[in-house]
Scaffold this motif. Structure first.
Motif, PDB file in Angstrom:
ATOM      1  N   ASN A 224       0.770  -1.398  -0.090  1.00  0.00           N
ATOM      2  CA  ASN A 224      -0.064  -0.026   0.050  1.00  0.00           C
ATOM      3  C   ASN A 224       1.029   1.165  -0.075  1.00  0.00           C
ATOM      4  N   PHE A 225       0.367   2.317  -0.662  1.00  0.00           N
ATOM      5  CA  PHE A 225       0.896   3.642  -0.430  1.00  0.00           C
ATOM      6  C   PHE A 225       0.020   4.260   0.360  1.00  0.00           C
ATOM      7  N   LYS A 226       0.511   4.801   1.732  1.00  0.00           N
ATOM      8  CA  LYS A 226      -0.067   5.294   2.711  1.00  0.00           C
ATOM      9  C   LYS A 226      -0.126   6.908   2.861  1.00  0.00           C
ATOM     10  N   ALA A 227      -0.981   7.785   2.607  1.00  0.00           N
ATOM     11  CA  ALA A 227      -0.805   9.032   2.546  1.00  0.00           C
ATOM     12  C   ALA A 227      -0.139   9.631   3.712  1.00  0.00           C
ATOM     13  N   VAL A 228       0.914  10.606   3.539  1.00  0.00           N
ATOM     14  CA  VAL A 228       1.635  11.204   4.687  1.00  0.00           C
ATOM     15  C   VAL A 228       1.463  12.792   4.511  1.00  0.00           C
ATOM     16  N   SER A 229       0.827  13.254   3.461  1.00  0.00           N
ATOM     17  CA  SER A 229       0.654  14.901   3.278  1.00  0.00           C
ATOM     18  C   SER A 229      -0.830  14.957   2.876  1.00  0.00           C
ATOM     19  N   GLU A 230      -0.894  16.247   2.540  1.00  0.00           N
ATOM     20  CA  GLU A 230      -2.275  16.808   2.184  1.00  0.00           C
ATOM     21  C   GLU A 230      -2.119  16.701   0.602  1.00  0.00           C
ATOM     22  N   ILE A 231      -3.303  16.811  -0.088  1.00  0.00           N
ATOM     23  CA  ILE A 231      -3.439  16.921  -1.471  1.00  0.00           C
ATOM     24  C   ILE A 231      -2.871  18.228  -1.873  1.00  0.00           C
ATOM     25  N   THR A 232      -2.075  18.444  -2.890  1.00  0.00           N
ATOM     26  CA  THR A 232      -1.850  19.487  -3.656  1.00  0.00           C
ATOM     27  C   THR A 232      -2.620  19.343  -5.154  1.00  0.00           C
ATOM     28  N   GLU A 233      -3.434  20.381  -5.257  1.00  0.00           N
ATOM     29  CA  GLU A 233      -4.122  20.167  -6.242  1.00  0.00           C
ATOM     30  C   GLU A 233      -3.413  21.279  -7.534  1.00  0.00           C
ATOM     31  N   GLY A 234      -3.550  20.619  -8.626  1.00  0.00           N
ATOM     32  CA  GLY A 234      -2.769  21.012 -10.010  1.00  0.00           C
ATOM     33  C   GLY A 234      -3.267  20.825 -11.214  1.00  0.00           C
ATOM     34  N   TYR A 235      -2.361  20.666 -12.209  1.00  0.00           N
ATOM     35  CA  TYR A 235      -2.507  20.430 -13.492  1.00  0.00           C
ATOM     36  C   TYR A 235      -1.236  19.755 -13.865  1.00  0.00           C
ATOM     37  N   ALA A 236      -1.318  18.722 -15.187  1.00  0.00           N
ATOM     38  CA  ALA A 236      -0.182  18.082 -15.515  1.00  0.00           C
ATOM     39  C   ALA A 236      -0.031  18.320 -17.025  1.00  0.00           C
ATOM     40  N   THR A 237       1.123  18.488 -17.439  1.00  0.00           N
ATOM     41  CA  THR A 237       1.455  18.619 -18.923  1.00  0.00           C
ATOM     42  C   THR A 237       2.285  17.681 -19.399  1.00  0.00           C
ATOM     43  N   THR A 238       2.373  17.226 -20.781  1.00  0.00           N
ATOM     44  CA  THR A 238       3.353  16.169 -21.194  1.00  0.00           C
ATOM     45  C   THR A 238       3.982  16.465 -22.472  1.00  0.00           C
ATOM     46  N   ALA A 239       5.041  16.367 -22.842  1.00  0.00           N
ATOM     47  CA  ALA A 239       5.677  16.650 -24.180  1.00  0.00           C
ATOM     48  C   ALA A 239       6.104  14.952 -24.814  1.00  0.00           C
ATOM     49  N   ASP A 240       5.595  13.848 -24.183  1.00  0.00           N
ATOM     50  CA  ASP A 240       5.975  12.568 -24.739  1.00  0.00           C
ATOM     51  C   ASP A 240       4.751  11.674 -24.507  1.00  0.00           C
ATOM     52  N   GLU A 241       3.422  12.198 -24.796  1.00  0.00           N
ATOM     53  CA  GLU A 241       2.478  11.260 -24.848  1.00  0.00           C
ATOM     54  C   GLU A 241       2.060  10.433 -23.605  1.00  0.00           C
ATOM     55  N   TRP A 242       2.162  11.283 -22.393  1.00  0.00           N
ATOM     56  CA  TRP A 242       1.815  10.808 -21.136  1.00  0.00           C
ATOM     57  C   TRP A 242       2.721   9.755 -20.728  1.00  0.00           C
ATOM     58  N   GLN A 243       4.018   9.700 -21.046  1.00  0.00           N
ATOM     59  CA  GLN A 243       4.993   8.751 -20.476  1.00  0.00           C
ATOM     60  C   GLN A 243       5.590   9.507 -19.215  1.00  0.00           C
ATOM     61  N   THR A 244       5.835  10.550 -19.270  1.00  0.00           N
ATOM     62  CA  THR A 244       6.407  11.411 -18.169  1.00  0.00           C
ATOM     63  C   THR A 244       5.338  12.872 -18.222  1.00  0.00           C
ATOM     64  N   ILE A 245       5.400  13.627 -17.069  1.00  0.00           N
ATOM     65  CA  ILE A 245       4.798  14.762 -16.847  1.00  0.00           C
ATOM     66  C   ILE A 245       5.442  15.559 -15.925  1.00  0.00           C
ATOM     67  N   THR A 246       5.043  16.773 -16.292  1.00  0.00           N
ATOM     68  CA  THR A 246       5.503  18.023 -15.253  1.00  0.00           C
ATOM     69  C   THR A 246       4.190  18.407 -14.550  1.00  0.00           C
ATOM     70  N   PHE A 247       4.307  18.673 -13.242  1.00  0.00           N
ATOM     71  CA  PHE A 247       3.155  18.773 -12.308  1.00  0.00           C
ATOM     72  C   PHE A 247       3.470  20.388 -12.134  1.00  0.00           C
ATOM     73  N   THR A 248       2.163  21.338 -12.055  1.00  0.00           N
ATOM     74  CA  THR A 248       2.336  22.416 -11.676  1.00  0.00           C
ATOM     75  C   THR A 248       1.225  22.721 -10.657  1.00  0.00           C
ATOM     76  N   ALA A 249       1.454  23.113  -9.427  1.00  0.00           N
ATOM     77  CA  ALA A 249       0.471  23.388  -8.461  1.00  0.00           C
ATOM     78  C   ALA A 249      -0.480  24.765  -8.768  1.00  0.00           C
ATOM     79  N   GLY A 250      -1.745  24.380  -8.383  1.00  0.00           N
ATOM     80  CA  GLY A 250      -2.519  25.654  -8.704  1.00  0.00           C
ATOM     81  C   GLY A 250      -3.476  25.330  -9.785  1.00  0.00           C
ATOM     82  N   SER A 251      -4.327  26.315 -10.150  1.00  0.00           N
ATOM     83  CA  SER A 251      -5.562  26.140 -11.074  1.00  0.00           C
ATOM     84  C   SER A 251      -5.090  26.036 -12.759  1.00  0.00           C
TER      85      SER A 251
END
Length: 169
Positions: free
Chosen positions: A139-166
Motif C-alpha cells: 500500500n501507498f499510505k498518505a503522509v501529506s495533504e493533496i496538492t491540486e494542480g495540473y499536468a502537462t506532457t511532451a511525450d504522450e503521457w509517459q512523463t509529466i510536469t506537475f504545476t500546483a494551482g488552477s
C-alpha cells in the motif's frame, strides 16, 4: 440546444506518475501495475442525540491509501524504487514517494489535465507471489495533504510536469 453525449471513463484514463529522482520536477508513468486501487478510509465522528432515534455521523478526516500490485520488470525506475524499499526493508522517510494522479480523460484544448499530488509512504506487504512473474504488493499510505494542480506532457503521457494551482484558462 442538444443533449451532451456522455462517455464512460475508462480506468486507463486515470494515470499515476511517480517522482523517482527526487527532483520534484518530472514524474514517470507507473506502468505494469496490475492494481492501483485507492481507498479513502474515512474517519467518522458518530453520536446519538437524545432527541433522535438515529445516530448521526460526520466525516472528520481521511486516511487515504492506494493498494498496489505489479509484475516486476527490469529497467523500470518505479519498480526499482519500490523493490529497493521492499527488499532492503527501508524505514521512515526513506519510504516516501511523491505520486501524481492525472485525469487524462479531462485534458483541455491546451493539453493540460487536472492532477493531484501527494506524498505517500510505501508500506510493502509481499514479494514473490505467483509462479510466472515476480509480483510485489503493498500500500501507498498518505503522509501529506493533496496538492491540486495540473499536468502537462511532451511525450504522450509517459512523463509529466506537475504545476500546483488552477489550470490556465
Amino acid at each position: 440546444m442538444g443533449v451532451k453525449k456522455q462517455k464512460i471513463v475508462k480506468r486507463s484514463e486515470k494515470l499515476s506518475f511517480m517522482d523517482t529522482t527526487g527532483d520534484g520536477a518530472s514524474f514517470a508513468r507507473m506502468t505494469k501495475f496490475t492494481s492501483l486501487k485507492g481507498s479513502k478510509n474515512p474517519k467518522e465522528y458518530s453520536r446519538q442525540y437524545v432527541d433522535m432515534d438515529v445516530e448521526s455521523s460526520d466525516v472528520v478526516g481521511y486516511a487515504p491509501a492506494i493498494e498496489y500490485s505489479f509484475d516486476r520488470h527490469t529497467d523500470t525506475p518505479i519498480h526499482e524504487k519500490i523493490a529497493e524499499i521492499t527488499d532492503d526493508e527501508l524505514l521512515g522517510t526513506d519510504t516516501y514517494v511523491d505520486i501524481v494522479t492525472v485525469d487524462k480523460f479531462a485534458v483541455d484544448s491546451k493539453g493540460n489535465a487536472p492532477a493531484r499530488k501527494r506524498t505517500y509512504s510505501v508500506v510493502a506487504d509481499s514479494e514473490g507471489d505467483g509462479t510466472d512473474a515476480l509480483i510485489y504488493s503493498g500500500n501507498f499510505k498518505a503522509v501529506s495533504e493533496i496538492t491540486e494542480g495540473y499536468a502537462t506532457t511532451a511525450d504522450e503521457w509517459q512523463t509529466i510536469t506537475f504545476t500546483a494551482g488552477s489550470m490556465p484558462v
